[in-house]
Design an enzyme around this catalytic site. Structure first.
Site, short mmCIF file in Angstrom:
data_model
loop_
_atom_site.label_atom_id
_atom_site.label_comp_id
_atom_site.label_asym_id
_atom_site.label_seq_id
_atom_site.Cartn_x
_atom_site.Cartn_y
_atom_site.Cartn_z
N GLY A 12 0.98 -1.36 0.03
CA GLY A 12 -0.17 0.14 -0.01
C GLY A 12 0.97 1.23 -0.10
O GLY A 12 0.20 2.42 0.39
N HIS A 108 1.67 0.33 -13.59
CA HIS A 108 2.22 -1.06 -13.66
C HIS A 108 3.80 -0.65 -13.89
O HIS A 108 4.18 0.51 -14.27
CB HIS A 108 1.87 -1.44 -15.16
CG HIS A 108 2.67 -2.76 -15.31
ND1 HIS A 108 2.33 -3.91 -14.74
CD2 HIS A 108 4.00 -3.10 -15.97
CE1 HIS A 108 3.02 -4.92 -15.09
NE2 HIS A 108 3.95 -4.51 -15.82
C1 GRF Z 1 3.71 -1.33 -7.36
O1 GRF Z 1 4.90 -1.81 -7.91
C2 GRF Z 1 2.60 -1.10 -8.61
O2 GRF Z 1 3.44 -0.51 -9.82
C3 GRF Z 1 2.20 -2.44 -8.94
O3 GRF Z 1 2.27 -3.19 -7.44
C4 GRF Z 1 3.10 -2.40 -6.69
C5 GRF Z 1 2.15 -2.03 -5.52
O4 GRF Z 1 2.89 -1.52 -4.41
N1 GRF Z 1 1.10 -2.68 -9.63
P1 GRF Z 1 2.50 -0.89 -3.15
O5 GRF Z 1 1.42 -1.84 -2.49
O6 GRF Z 1 1.74 0.33 -3.54
O7 GRF Z 1 3.46 -0.61 -2.30
#
Ligand code: GRF
Length: 199
Positions: A12, A108
């Protein structure tokens, strides 16, 4: 002010970056965190930031449609105008995507269409790319495929390890994603077919 919901399954950190940014600027409101994994650290971050969080347990529903109907019911109850995916590890069906057409955004950690799917940072690193980055895009019915809103490159240096590259990517995400979400909430991002314009 536009109400948005963020969907997350894990750490998150993007949820936190977006929420802090919007709480400071008051240009839109993160009204809700929806998470699908009881262990998601995103929930703790939501508590600290005083954002309502709802755990929707996919195991409690007998079909994907029933699960998504519940999501839509919650989103309606909170008058949510846009859904921001931030590490949500579940594929949304065409039914859900249609219900929020052009109002679901994802991030992404690669320059799409390269390295779709999971472990994108690692895949790019192992491929020895010299430039990778992040992509913010609208969600459509295919995975990591929707119209691209923004891409930010990240250089890979010979000194980079997978860990340092991950750190650079996340730092870039936290800088870019909140701004794009705000732009969208202020109606500055227009989409017509696959053409995206930022005003
Ligand atoms: C991020 O690297 C995002 O690009 C991918 O999942 C990850 C989520 O990280 N879709 P977080 O949970 O926001 O720390």
């Amino acid at each position: 002010m536009v109400n948005i919901a963020i969907f997350a399954s894990g750490s998150g950190s993007n949820f936190e970056a977006i929420t802090k940014y919007l709480q400071k600027r008051k240009t839109a409101k993160v009204s809700l965190l929806i998470y699908d994994n009881s262990k998601a650290y995103a929930r703790i971050r939501a508590e600290k930031l005083k954002v309502k969080s709802v755990f929707v347990n996919p195991k409690k529903f007998k079909s994907k449609e029933a699960f998504e109907k519940e999501l839509i019911k919650i989103l309606k109850a909170y008058k949510i105008k846009a859904v921001i995916l931030a590490g949500f590890m579940r594929i949304l069906s065409p039914y859900f995507v249609q219900s929020f057409a052009n109002r679901i955004i994802n991030i992404h950690p690669s320059l799409l269409p390269a390295f779709k799917g999971t472990d994108a940072i690692k895949k790019a690193y192992l491929y020895s790319v010299k430039i990778t980055g992040i992509t913010v895009h609208f969600v459509d019915k295919k995975i990591d495929h929707g119209p691209i809103i923004w891409q930010e490159p990240v250089k890979v240096t010979p000194q980079d390890t997978l860990k340092t590259l991950e750190e650079k990517i996340h730092k870039t995400e936290h800088k870019i994603y909140p701004k794009i979400v705000e732009y969208f909430c202020r109606g500055r991002i227009k989409i017509k077919r696959r053409k995206v314009e930022i005003a």
